[in-house]
Write an enzyme that holds these catalytic residues in place. Sequence first.
Site, PDB file in Angstrom:
ATOM      1  N   ASP A   3      -1.725   8.035   0.677  1.00 56.16           N
ATOM      2  CA  ASP A   3      -3.135   7.760   0.951  1.00 56.16           C
ATOM      3  C   ASP A   3      -3.441   6.317   1.303  1.00 56.16           C
ATOM      4  O   ASP A   3      -4.555   5.839   1.110  1.00 56.16           O
ATOM      5  CB  ASP A   3      -3.940   8.163  -0.291  1.00 56.16           C
ATOM      6  CG  ASP A   3      -3.364   7.558  -1.565  1.00 56.16           C
ATOM      7  OD1 ASP A   3      -2.646   6.540  -1.463  1.00 56.16           O
ATOM      8  OD2 ASP A   3      -3.613   8.095  -2.662  1.00 56.16           O
ATOM      9  N   GLU A  44       3.081  14.503  -0.204  1.00 60.48           N
ATOM     10  CA  GLU A  44       2.159  14.266  -1.330  1.00 60.48           C
ATOM     11  C   GLU A  44       0.719  14.532  -0.890  1.00 60.48           C
ATOM     12  O   GLU A  44      -0.178  13.694  -1.027  1.00 60.48           O
ATOM     13  CB  GLU A  44       2.291  12.864  -1.927  1.00 60.48           C
ATOM     14  CG  GLU A  44       1.737  12.777  -3.344  1.00 60.48           C
ATOM     15  CD  GLU A  44       1.765  11.366  -3.917  1.00 60.48           C
ATOM     16  OE1 GLU A  44       1.168  10.454  -3.346  1.00 60.48           O
ATOM     17  OE2 GLU A  44       2.402  11.183  -4.971  1.00 60.48           O
ATOM     18  N   GLU A  83      -8.537   5.072  -1.025  1.00 56.61           N
ATOM     19  CA  GLU A  83      -7.488   6.101  -0.947  1.00 56.61           C
ATOM     20  C   GLU A  83      -8.024   7.526  -0.922  1.00 56.61           C
ATOM     21  O   GLU A  83      -7.482   8.382  -0.219  1.00 56.61           O
ATOM     22  CB  GLU A  83      -6.491   5.934  -2.100  1.00 56.61           C
ATOM     23  CG  GLU A  83      -5.590   4.710  -1.993  1.00 56.61           C
ATOM     24  CD  GLU A  83      -6.220   3.445  -2.549  1.00 56.61           C
ATOM     25  OE1 GLU A  83      -7.363   3.513  -3.050  1.00 56.61           O
ATOM     26  OE2 GLU A  83      -5.583   2.380  -2.460  1.00 56.61           O
ATOM     27  N   HIS A  89      -1.428  -3.437 -11.520  1.00 52.24           N
ATOM     28  CA  HIS A  89      -1.322  -3.961 -10.153  1.00 52.24           C
ATOM     29  C   HIS A  89      -2.517  -3.619  -9.291  1.00 52.24           C
ATOM     30  O   HIS A  89      -2.658  -4.123  -8.200  1.00 52.24           O
ATOM     31  CB  HIS A  89      -0.056  -3.438  -9.479  1.00 52.24           C
ATOM     32  CG  HIS A  89      -0.238  -2.069  -8.923  1.00 52.24           C
ATOM     33  ND1 HIS A  89      -0.214  -0.964  -9.716  1.00 52.24           N
ATOM     34  CD2 HIS A  89      -0.514  -1.636  -7.670  1.00 52.24           C
ATOM     35  CE1 HIS A  89      -0.457   0.091  -8.972  1.00 52.24           C
ATOM     36  NE2 HIS A  89      -0.649  -0.271  -7.732  1.00 52.24           N
ATOM     37  N   ARG A 114      -5.931  -3.596  -7.556  1.00 54.66           N
ATOM     38  CA  ARG A 114      -6.925  -4.635  -7.304  1.00 54.66           C
ATOM     39  C   ARG A 114      -8.194  -4.410  -8.130  1.00 54.66           C
ATOM     40  O   ARG A 114      -8.801  -5.341  -8.632  1.00 54.66           O
ATOM     41  CB  ARG A 114      -7.280  -4.667  -5.820  1.00 54.66           C
ATOM     42  CG  ARG A 114      -6.845  -5.902  -5.143  1.00 54.66           C
ATOM     43  CD  ARG A 114      -6.801  -5.736  -3.650  1.00 54.66           C
ATOM     44  NE  ARG A 114      -5.487  -6.159  -3.174  1.00 54.66           N
ATOM     45  CZ  ARG A 114      -5.122  -7.415  -3.049  1.00 54.66           C
ATOM     46  NH1 ARG A 114      -5.955  -8.377  -3.351  1.00 54.66           N
ATOM     47  NH2 ARG A 114      -3.918  -7.746  -2.640  1.00 54.66           N
ATOM     48  N   HIS A 122       2.462  -9.135 -10.706  1.00 55.82           N
ATOM     49  CA  HIS A 122       2.297  -9.709  -9.386  1.00 55.82           C
ATOM     50  C   HIS A 122       2.111 -11.220  -9.511  1.00 55.82           C
ATOM     51  O   HIS A 122       1.356 -11.675 -10.365  1.00 55.82           O
ATOM     52  CB  HIS A 122       1.037  -9.074  -8.783  1.00 55.82           C
ATOM     53  CG  HIS A 122       0.951  -9.208  -7.312  1.00 55.82           C
ATOM     54  ND1 HIS A 122       0.595 -10.381  -6.701  1.00 55.82           N
ATOM     55  CD2 HIS A 122       1.179  -8.326  -6.316  1.00 55.82           C
ATOM     56  CE1 HIS A 122       0.603 -10.211  -5.396  1.00 55.82           C
ATOM     57  NE2 HIS A 122       0.960  -8.965  -5.139  1.00 55.82           N
TER      58      HIS A 122
END
Length: 367
Positions: free
Chosen positions: A95, A117, A131, A204, A206, A237
């Site tokens: 996605d 998927e 997504e 991770h 955002r 990150h």
Amino acid sequence: MKRVLVIMGTRPEAIKLAPVVRELREQDGVETTVLSTSQHGALLDDAAACFGIQPDEYLAAPAGGGLERMTGQILAALGEPFERLAPDLCIVQGDTASAFAGALAGFYRGVPVAHVEAGLRTYHIRSPFPEEMHRQVITTLANFHFAPTAAAKRNLLQAGIPAKRVWLTGNTAIDALRYSLVEGKPKTLPDLPRDARMLLFTAHRRESWGDALREMLAALRLTLEKFPDTYALCPLHPNPAVRGAAQELLAGCPRVQIIDPPEVTTFHHLLSRAFLILTDSGGIQEEATALGVPTLVMRHATERTEGIRAGVLRLVGTDCRGIFSAAEELLLPGSEAYAAMRHPSGAFGDGHAARRIARILGGWLER
Ligand code: UDP
């Protein structure tokens, strides 16, 4: 020779498409080209390399400047390779903006699109953003829909996709995990205490950065302080928004290692050694379920509800108190709740999804 163009842009796409590429390359009469949109750059290359795959084609790295610019650049740049390679089929996964642009480019060119998927849904068009929109639109554009679970298949049928276009294959993430654990060569693992329980912490997304991340880190700190026989491994990150918050909130905190995100083979081995996972990742929820490692999902919603029903995942939101109290319950000596979660489950597949997908596509290409 039939030509297949596999389009990928991010680390999870490389991980989940690598098993498909490996299987397609075993098929006679099929030439498979792997194209990186460069959305994730080196992170994608490192992940693909763990499975012996290197992209054959690269688009110029999309410049920053927002989603419309990135998606637009990828879409525009795909015209040339579609023209030159004239694929009989293109494959996208999941996605992301790359999957979305890839499916749209295939659609514009009249090239059949296979979606790996397919059928994940929250039905909240803005969550996860963007997504959920990408998934729904890719479903409209694709010709082959490979559903990882029965629930995903139901979603596709409910969206009006004819049953003969939907295949229940399992998630290729589990194929990749099996490959890593059986054939992969992990890099040297970080020095890990032998006599303590590992809390593996990742954040991770955002949308987690900012206040939510601070809450998650505060919960980790409380957990470490309460349970002296635990230590935390935090692949984070290098972005200052993440590292800075971690360094600040975990300052002086005992038994924490903050490391750069390891490549996937090493990461899979770390997952398999964890006592408890705390994460906001999608893919890690699938891997943890397959391994049976109890996992606190630090989000408000998940589309991986199979892992919750299997009992391995627990959705705990992003507030410090909620995360800490769940961790506390599971870490108490002899926790029955922990024992009940510690069961591997095939809810996301049996590790042979890629073979099924390659056979279906190979058969169609041969026709
Ligand atoms: N992963 C990795 N190194 C890390 C963290 C995650 O290789 O330090 C792998 C993980 O095993 C999983 C995938 O990356 O297969 C998940 O990617 P990510 O969490 O970036 O994306 P999501 O699945 O949430 O879309």
